[in-house]
Design a protein around this motif. Sequence first.
Motif, mmCIF file in Angstrom:
data_model
loop_
_atom_site.group_PDB
_atom_site.id
_atom_site.type_symbol
_atom_site.label_atom_id
_atom_site.label_comp_id
_atom_site.label_asym_id
_atom_site.label_seq_id
_atom_site.Cartn_x
_atom_site.Cartn_y
_atom_site.Cartn_z
ATOM 1 N N ARG A 197 -2.349 -10.622 -5.407
ATOM 2 C CA ARG A 197 -1.442 -10.549 -4.257
ATOM 3 C C ARG A 197 -0.806 -9.180 -4.126
ATOM 4 N NH1 ARG A 197 3.351 -14.670 -4.628
ATOM 5 N NH2 ARG A 197 1.685 -16.152 -4.139
ATOM 6 N N TRP A 198 -0.527 -8.512 -5.254
ATOM 7 C CA TRP A 198 0.184 -7.243 -5.230
ATOM 8 C C TRP A 198 -0.735 -6.053 -5.489
ATOM 9 C CZ3 TRP A 198 4.257 -8.428 -2.776
ATOM 10 C CH2 TRP A 198 4.859 -9.675 -2.956
ATOM 11 N N GLY A 199 -2.026 -6.249 -5.266
ATOM 12 C CA GLY A 199 -2.952 -5.134 -5.332
ATOM 13 C C GLY A 199 -2.901 -4.303 -4.058
ATOM 14 N N VAL A 200 -3.858 -3.403 -3.909
ATOM 15 C CA VAL A 200 -3.912 -2.532 -2.729
ATOM 16 C C VAL A 200 -4.414 -3.347 -1.540
ATOM 17 C CG1 VAL A 200 -5.026 -0.519 -1.708
ATOM 18 C CG2 VAL A 200 -4.271 -0.458 -4.091
ATOM 19 N N HIS A 201 -3.586 -3.425 -0.509
ATOM 20 C CA HIS A 201 -3.927 -4.176 0.700
ATOM 21 C C HIS A 201 -3.389 -3.426 1.912
ATOM 22 C CE1 HIS A 201 -5.347 -7.753 -1.413
ATOM 23 N NE2 HIS A 201 -4.248 -7.730 -2.156
ATOM 24 N N GLY A 202 -3.806 -3.840 3.086
ATOM 25 C CA GLY A 202 -3.214 -3.381 4.332
ATOM 26 C C GLY A 202 -3.205 -1.870 4.499
ATOM 27 N N ALA A 203 -2.025 -1.325 4.805
ATOM 28 C CA ALA A 203 -1.888 0.111 5.058
ATOM 29 C C ALA A 203 -2.308 0.934 3.849
ATOM 30 C CB ALA A 203 -0.447 0.428 5.442
ATOM 31 N N GLN A 204 -2.125 0.396 2.657
ATOM 32 C CA GLN A 204 -2.526 1.136 1.461
ATOM 33 C C GLN A 204 -4.033 1.397 1.441
ATOM 34 O OE1 GLN A 204 -0.450 -0.528 -2.247
ATOM 35 N NE2 GLN A 204 -0.149 -2.128 -0.721
ATOM 36 N N GLU A 205 -4.806 0.461 1.974
ATOM 37 C CA GLU A 205 -6.251 0.664 2.010
ATOM 38 C C GLU A 205 -6.614 1.877 2.862
ATOM 39 O OE1 GLU A 205 -8.948 -2.495 2.725
ATOM 40 O OE2 GLU A 205 -7.669 -4.023 1.801
ATOM 41 N N ALA A 206 -5.904 2.060 3.960
ATOM 42 C CA ALA A 206 -6.179 3.214 4.821
ATOM 43 C C ALA A 206 -5.894 4.513 4.072
ATOM 44 C CB ALA A 206 -5.335 3.125 6.087
ATOM 45 N N TRP A 207 -4.756 4.565 3.396
ATOM 46 C CA TRP A 207 -4.405 5.758 2.626
ATOM 47 C C TRP A 207 -5.401 5.979 1.492
ATOM 48 C CZ3 TRP A 207 -0.050 8.971 3.547
ATOM 49 C CH2 TRP A 207 0.118 10.005 2.615
ATOM 50 N N LEU A 208 -5.769 4.911 0.817
ATOM 51 C CA LEU A 208 -6.717 5.021 -0.288
ATOM 52 C C LEU A 208 -8.057 5.567 0.189
ATOM 53 C CD1 LEU A 208 -7.510 4.519 -3.243
ATOM 54 C CD2 LEU A 208 -8.037 2.153 -2.598
ATOM 55 N N ARG A 209 -8.516 5.102 1.325
ATOM 56 C CA ARG A 209 -9.795 5.572 1.872
ATOM 57 C C ARG A 209 -9.771 7.081 2.087
ATOM 58 N NH1 ARG A 209 -11.159 3.047 7.513
ATOM 59 N NH2 ARG A 209 -9.641 4.607 8.199
ATOM 60 N N PHE A 224 6.347 -5.757 3.830
ATOM 61 C CA PHE A 224 6.416 -4.351 3.440
ATOM 62 C C PHE A 224 5.198 -3.965 2.603
ATOM 63 C CE2 PHE A 224 10.878 -2.343 3.778
ATOM 64 C CZ PHE A 224 11.033 -2.825 5.066
ATOM 65 N N HIS A 225 4.795 -4.844 1.701
ATOM 66 C CA HIS A 225 3.640 -4.534 0.866
ATOM 67 C C HIS A 225 2.386 -4.370 1.717
ATOM 68 C CE1 HIS A 225 1.441 -4.348 -2.933
ATOM 69 N NE2 HIS A 225 0.525 -5.091 -2.363
ATOM 70 N N ASP A 226 2.325 -5.074 2.810
ATOM 71 C CA ASP A 226 1.145 -5.032 3.671
ATOM 72 C C ASP A 226 1.161 -3.856 4.629
ATOM 73 O OD1 ASP A 226 -1.325 -6.222 4.519
ATOM 74 O OD2 ASP A 226 -0.303 -6.910 6.321
ATOM 75 N N THR A 227 2.336 -3.366 5.005
ATOM 76 C CA THR A 227 2.415 -2.367 6.073
ATOM 77 C C THR A 227 2.853 -0.980 5.611
ATOM 78 O OG1 THR A 227 4.652 -3.173 6.570
ATOM 79 C CG2 THR A 227 2.842 -4.061 7.898
ATOM 80 N N LEU A 228 3.372 -0.828 4.422
ATOM 81 C CA LEU A 228 3.794 0.482 3.924
ATOM 82 C C LEU A 228 2.635 1.202 3.243
ATOM 83 C CD1 LEU A 228 7.263 -0.301 2.276
ATOM 84 C CD2 LEU A 228 6.885 1.285 4.183
ATOM 85 N N VAL A 229 2.441 2.470 3.570
ATOM 86 C CA VAL A 229 1.446 3.245 2.820
ATOM 87 C C VAL A 229 1.965 3.587 1.433
ATOM 88 C CG1 VAL A 229 0.275 4.218 4.826
ATOM 89 C CG2 VAL A 229 2.258 5.404 3.880
ATOM 90 N N ASP A 230 3.277 3.586 1.258
ATOM 91 C CA ASP A 230 3.842 3.876 -0.057
ATOM 92 C C ASP A 230 4.254 2.600 -0.802
ATOM 93 O OD1 ASP A 230 6.157 3.059 1.205
ATOM 94 O OD2 ASP A 230 7.236 4.945 0.985
ATOM 95 N N ALA A 231 3.671 1.472 -0.414
ATOM 96 C CA ALA A 231 4.042 0.196 -1.034
ATOM 97 C C ALA A 231 3.826 0.274 -2.543
ATOM 98 C CB ALA A 231 3.227 -0.941 -0.440
ATOM 99 N N ASP A 232 4.894 0.232 -3.268
ATOM 100 C CA ASP A 232 4.893 0.358 -4.717
ATOM 101 C C ASP A 232 5.493 -0.933 -5.261
ATOM 102 O OD1 ASP A 232 6.349 0.997 -7.318
ATOM 103 O OD2 ASP A 232 5.228 2.871 -7.030
ATOM 104 N N VAL A 233 4.739 -1.628 -6.095
ATOM 105 C CA VAL A 233 5.165 -2.966 -6.526
ATOM 106 C C VAL A 233 6.544 -2.933 -7.160
ATOM 107 C CG1 VAL A 233 4.632 -4.905 -8.034
ATOM 108 C CG2 VAL A 233 2.793 -3.753 -6.805
ATOM 109 N N GLY A 234 6.790 -1.959 -8.022
ATOM 110 C CA GLY A 234 8.078 -1.893 -8.696
ATOM 111 C C GLY A 234 9.227 -1.625 -7.745
#
Length: 682
Positions: free
Chosen positions: A184-196, A590-600
């Motif tokens: 659930r708290w892996g790389v998802h959403g906006a983070q995938e775009a940044w990761l790519r 937030f985890h889904d839509t932030l590019v800086d979504a940091d679990v901690g």
Amino acid sequence: VSAADWDAVQRLVRRAESLEASTSPLTGPPAKRIRATAQSDLHTGAPRSQEPEDNGRGAATAVHGAASSSPEVEAGHLPSLESTEAGHTDSSECQTSITENAPVKEMRQHVFSAAAAQAMNTQTDAAPAAAAAEPSGASDSRKTLLVWFRAFDLRLSDHAPLAVAARAGGPVVCAFVWPRQRGRWGVHGAQEAWLRASLARLDSALRAIGSRLILRCAPSELTSGFKPGSETSLSEDSRAEADLIGGNGRLGGGLGEGLERDAIQGFVPPPPTSTDGENNALVAAEAASVAAEMLSLANECDACEVLWHRSYEPDEERVERAVSAALHASGRRVREMPGRLLYEPHTVNLSGGFNGGHWGTLMPFLRACERQGPPPPLPLPPPTSLPPPANWPASLALEGLCLAPRPVRADGTAARDWATELLAYWDVSEEKAREQMELFVHAGGLQGYETRRSRADVKGTVSTLSPYLRFGQLSPRQLYHAVKGSPLPRELKKTFSRRLHWRDLAYFHLSSFPDMPSFPIRRHYAAHAWVGDSAALRRWQRGQTGFPMVDASMRCLYATGWLHQSLRMVVASFLVEYLGINWTKGAEWFHDTLVDADVGINSMMWQNAGRSGIDQWNFVLSPESSSQDPSGAFCRTWLPELAKLPTKQLHTPWLASPQLLAAAGIELGVDYPHRMVADLTE
């Protein structure tokens, strides 16, 4: 990866986790005992008492386990590949964690050495025997070293595993493994775009020094029940028809009509004694598949050792344990190194009691970090070249990872390319991260931070470096020393300097309370009766609450993947305090839509917003206030339908006269919604 290899990896992972889980709570790691004490104190609201003298190194050591035996990697002082004591530490040594005490570690080492040949019987082409005969600390410079890049260290500078591998002199293979199934708290959403975008830039940087980035997908098709395409995330199908930003701003006009999936179900928190079974299953699949793929890659390039930066997220740690187990069982060395934070959580000796603040709050934590030894060492320079292997292992094209793919409607037509639009706001590269850091530190941003940091209507008041830190284009040590080296007086940079310690503090909390992303730290808050209003949650997500500061913030978040810190607090306070919706729903969005979504960091903020965190908020931010946007520039940017209103009425349009509204071309309830909450005092 053969079916036999896959079965062997799964057996090893299950054996390792069963050994760790079998530790008695009475004789096992002190972390569980101290965590229970902390939770009890939090329940009563009382500060924690000082730990007994015989408790060892204090509360933090008890919470986080013994100090890592892996050496600190300093500039110019890399660990030697020739020395077992000074340089080499296998994963069972440097992974002394909150779930593994000495007896379990000894049993685990025994299992992975004695049972390896039988469990990995498909790998008996003399590799385990040869590896067992080789001295544990020696490294043949002719052997290939495999550097495992993670989604939080995508850089060349200040990258300890890469620097060690480059110094060894032998062939180096750099790889990134993308698991199609993630927790659930892996790389998802906006983070995938940044990761790519990050992976593309990292590959270019590696090619410039004679190397390349090997891309692999974890073999999820071998996981029970997995079917290609079933990994579609919230960002893909819940947004397939969404168009939250733009349009004519009228209700029902381009504002997310026809969403194909309602992801806003009532939240039922698990009881404190249970675990999140769904997430555990996803992480187990991720751990096993990544371990199998890393083993396959190590076999393919004949790597004698695999190096990586250590993570501090519970799910990621589980993946690392599986990878380490599989590699050790095949006779390979593993080296896990610090580098994601300034201070490793288990090394911070945070004593109990009140010490200028309650346990787990910033100032006691900051002082504990400063007491533990010398400050963080200088960052490492990037390698100038990397020796290539004789033959490169197979690699997918970047498109083969299917990161942030463009969603497709049910009729087969392409929907809005949200990821590409989002990335238009960013230059995703290590070079841009350094440039932005220098600009902020030396061109006035840091100088004005103390007085202007709450302003969202002026550019440059905050650093906007959080995405680069999240994905590792910038290391915390680089930013730490850039700020420390600034000639500005201490009083002008003290607050920003503490922001990096906030980041470390968040992971200290996460290490102490691994279920922090989804369950209250103050356990009794689990019984709180939240409002399960999915329609209200959806209006908050879409920026349709009728409160301009909230709506502008949520639309900015969706369009850019980023939001000013002060505005994150405004929208969080509105969701929890005025709508009465569970803070976990905000954390998930937030985890889904932030590019800086940091679990901690994300979990710590939402826990505190929900009043269940260590440092629960003792304030409520009014959605009517204009203090973050006194000029109105921010709201006018993201709410063009209100742009013609005078600044005085811009943040409270319901107070504008009918004449002013007419002159601005606004009909409330048509062009802009009525307020969701008519009376904030109720």
